[in-house]
Design an enzyme around this catalytic site. Structure first.
Site, PDB file in Angstrom:
ATOM      1  N   THR A  32      13.371 -80.071 -44.339  1.00  0.00           N
ATOM      2  CA  THR A  32      14.308 -80.532 -43.307  1.00  0.00           C
ATOM      3  C   THR A  32      15.706 -80.683 -43.898  1.00  0.00           C
ATOM      4  OG1 THR A  32      12.535 -81.729 -42.190  1.00  0.00           O
ATOM      5  CG2 THR A  32      14.772 -82.461 -41.721  1.00  0.00           C
ATOM      6  N   GLY A  33      16.716 -80.380 -43.074  1.00  0.00           N
ATOM      7  CA  GLY A  33      18.096 -80.556 -43.523  1.00  0.00           C
ATOM      8  C   GLY A  33      18.872 -79.257 -43.390  1.00  0.00           C
ATOM      9  N   GLY A  86      15.024 -79.054 -49.333  1.00  0.00           N
ATOM     10  CA  GLY A  86      16.236 -79.478 -50.023  1.00  0.00           C
ATOM     11  C   GLY A  86      16.041 -80.836 -50.686  1.00  0.00           C
ATOM     12  N   ALA A  87      17.127 -81.393 -51.198  1.00  0.00           N
ATOM     13  CA  ALA A  87      17.089 -82.729 -51.816  1.00  0.00           C
ATOM     14  C   ALA A  87      18.490 -83.318 -51.801  1.00  0.00           C
ATOM     15  CB  ALA A  87      16.583 -82.641 -53.257  1.00  0.00           C
ATOM     16  N   ASP A  88      18.536 -84.622 -51.974  1.00  0.00           N
ATOM     17  CA  ASP A  88      19.827 -85.312 -52.075  1.00  0.00           C
ATOM     18  C   ASP A  88      20.256 -85.465 -53.528  1.00  0.00           C
ATOM     19  OD1 ASP A  88      20.170 -85.821 -49.202  1.00  0.00           O
ATOM     20  OD2 ASP A  88      18.338 -86.977 -49.471  1.00  0.00           O
ATOM     21  N   GLY A  99      15.456 -87.691 -48.195  1.00  0.00           N
ATOM     22  CA  GLY A  99      15.426 -88.566 -47.032  1.00  0.00           C
ATOM     23  C   GLY A  99      16.778 -88.777 -46.386  1.00  0.00           C
ATOM     24  N   GLY A 100      17.793 -88.056 -46.873  1.00  0.00           N
ATOM     25  CA  GLY A 100      19.103 -88.140 -46.214  1.00  0.00           C
ATOM     26  C   GLY A 100      19.007 -87.783 -44.733  1.00  0.00           C
ATOM     27  N   GLU A 107       7.981 -85.181 -45.272  1.00  0.00           N
ATOM     28  CA  GLU A 107       8.279 -84.283 -46.403  1.00  0.00           C
ATOM     29  C   GLU A 107       7.337 -84.561 -47.564  1.00  0.00           C
ATOM     30  OE1 GLU A 107      13.053 -83.688 -45.520  1.00  0.00           O
ATOM     31  OE2 GLU A 107      12.433 -85.233 -46.930  1.00  0.00           O
TER      32      GLU A 107
HETATM   33  C1  5RP Z   1      15.923 -84.696 -45.315  1.00  0.00           C
HETATM   34  C2  5RP Z   1      16.078 -84.367 -46.746  1.00  0.00           C
HETATM   35  C3  5RP Z   1      16.988 -83.242 -47.111  1.00  0.00           C
HETATM   36  O1  5RP Z   1      16.265 -82.321 -47.857  1.00  0.00           O
HETATM   37  C4  5RP Z   1      18.144 -83.758 -47.908  1.00  0.00           C
HETATM   38  O2  5RP Z   1      18.769 -84.797 -47.178  1.00  0.00           O
HETATM   39  C5  5RP Z   1      19.153 -82.648 -48.224  1.00  0.00           C
HETATM   40  O3  5RP Z   1      19.771 -82.254 -47.046  1.00  0.00           O
HETATM   41  P1  5RP Z   1      20.830 -81.081 -47.007  1.00  0.00           P
HETATM   42  O4  5RP Z   1      20.106 -79.816 -47.310  1.00  0.00           O
HETATM   43  O5  5RP Z   1      21.346 -81.129 -45.582  1.00  0.00           O
HETATM   44  O6  5RP Z   1      21.910 -81.389 -48.015  1.00  0.00           O
HETATM   45  O7  5RP Z   1      15.507 -84.972 -47.618  1.00  0.00           O
HETATM   46  O8  5RP Z   1      15.164 -85.855 -45.108  1.00  0.00           O
END
Ligand code: 5RP
Length: 229
Positions: A32-33, A86-88, A99-100, A107
């Site tokens: 997600t993201g 993805g990841a933060d 979790g952003g 996830e």
């Molecule tokens: C969503 C997430 C996303 O993977 C994370 O926030 C990264 O988002 P983006 O690809 O928009 O930078 O953990 O819950």
């Protein structure tokens, strides 16, 4: 390259990375993201190479269906060849903060099922020590204040994410000012708090591979072997 272009580049690289692993009956886990959204769009170009997907959020499921990619209930599948998300933040051990986008619980569940977890990120997410990005914690709504007090005892400053309800009907507390030296221990400690559904540390189950987009190209980083191996 700007950040958006880096996200597109790494999403494209993820499709190339997983392509040789796919068979007609393969199930792909999808995160997600915004980076995962690019991955979904590129995955659509090879949708004939696998059976379908499991999505980590309602939003990703909707985007997959719009591309004509089947989305299955996790309970109906036996195995998943790969999960891409993805990841933060990521540290060099491929421990992550996620979790952003408030999808951390699903996830983490989908990542737990997958044979391989491929994280896709642009270079802004690469850190030596996790915690500059506020750590998301999914909480049962009635436990919000109690969980917040417990998070303060762990050294953090929890902030209620206003106006956000997760796909599971819960709330998010974002924990600021944590310097997470031991991500496995912190993940376990937060998950012990009554009322916490889960937290955004992916350390007990880190990524197996990190595709990291830099201006110079996409690097493929593997999870280091445990100490002693
Ligand atoms: C969503 C997430 C996303 O993977 C994370 O926030 C990264 O988002 P983006 O690809 O928009 O930078 O953990 O819950």
């Amino acid at each position: 390259m700007n950040q958006d272009q880096l996200k597109q580049a790494v999403a494209r690289a993820a499709v190339e990375y997983i392509k040789p692993k796919l068979e007609a009956n393969s199930i792909v886990g999808v995160g997600t993201g915004s980076t995962a959204n690019y991955f979904i769009d590129f995955l659509a170009e090879i949708k004939g190479l696998f059976d379908g997907t499991v999505a980590s959020s309602d939003a990703s499921a909707e985007r997959l269906r719009q591309h004509g990619i089947p989305v299955y209930d996790l309970n109906t599948i036996d195995n998943m060849v790969v999960y891409v998300d993805g990841a933060d933040e990521s540290n060099p051990r491929l421990h992550l903060i996620k979790g952003g986008g408030a999808a951390l619980t699903r996830e983490k569940i989908v990542a737990a099922v997958a044979d391989e977890f491929v994280c896709i990120a642009d270079e802004s997410k690469w850190v030596d020590c996790l915690g500059a990005f506020p750590l998301p914690v999914e909480v049962i709504p009635m436990a919000r204040s109690q969980v917040a007090r417990e998070l303060v005892k762990l050294g953090g400053d929890p902030v209620y994410r206003q106006g956000v309800t997760t796909d599971n009907g819960n709330i998010i507390l974002d924990v600021h000012n944590l310097r997470i030296e031991d991500p496995v221990a912190m993940e376990m400690a937060i998950n012990q708090i009554v009322g916490v559904v889960t937290n955004g540390l992916f350390a007990s189950r880190p990524a197996d591979v990190l595709l990291l987009a830099r201006a110079s190209g996409v690097d493929t980083l593997h999870k280091p072997l445990p100490i002693g191996d």
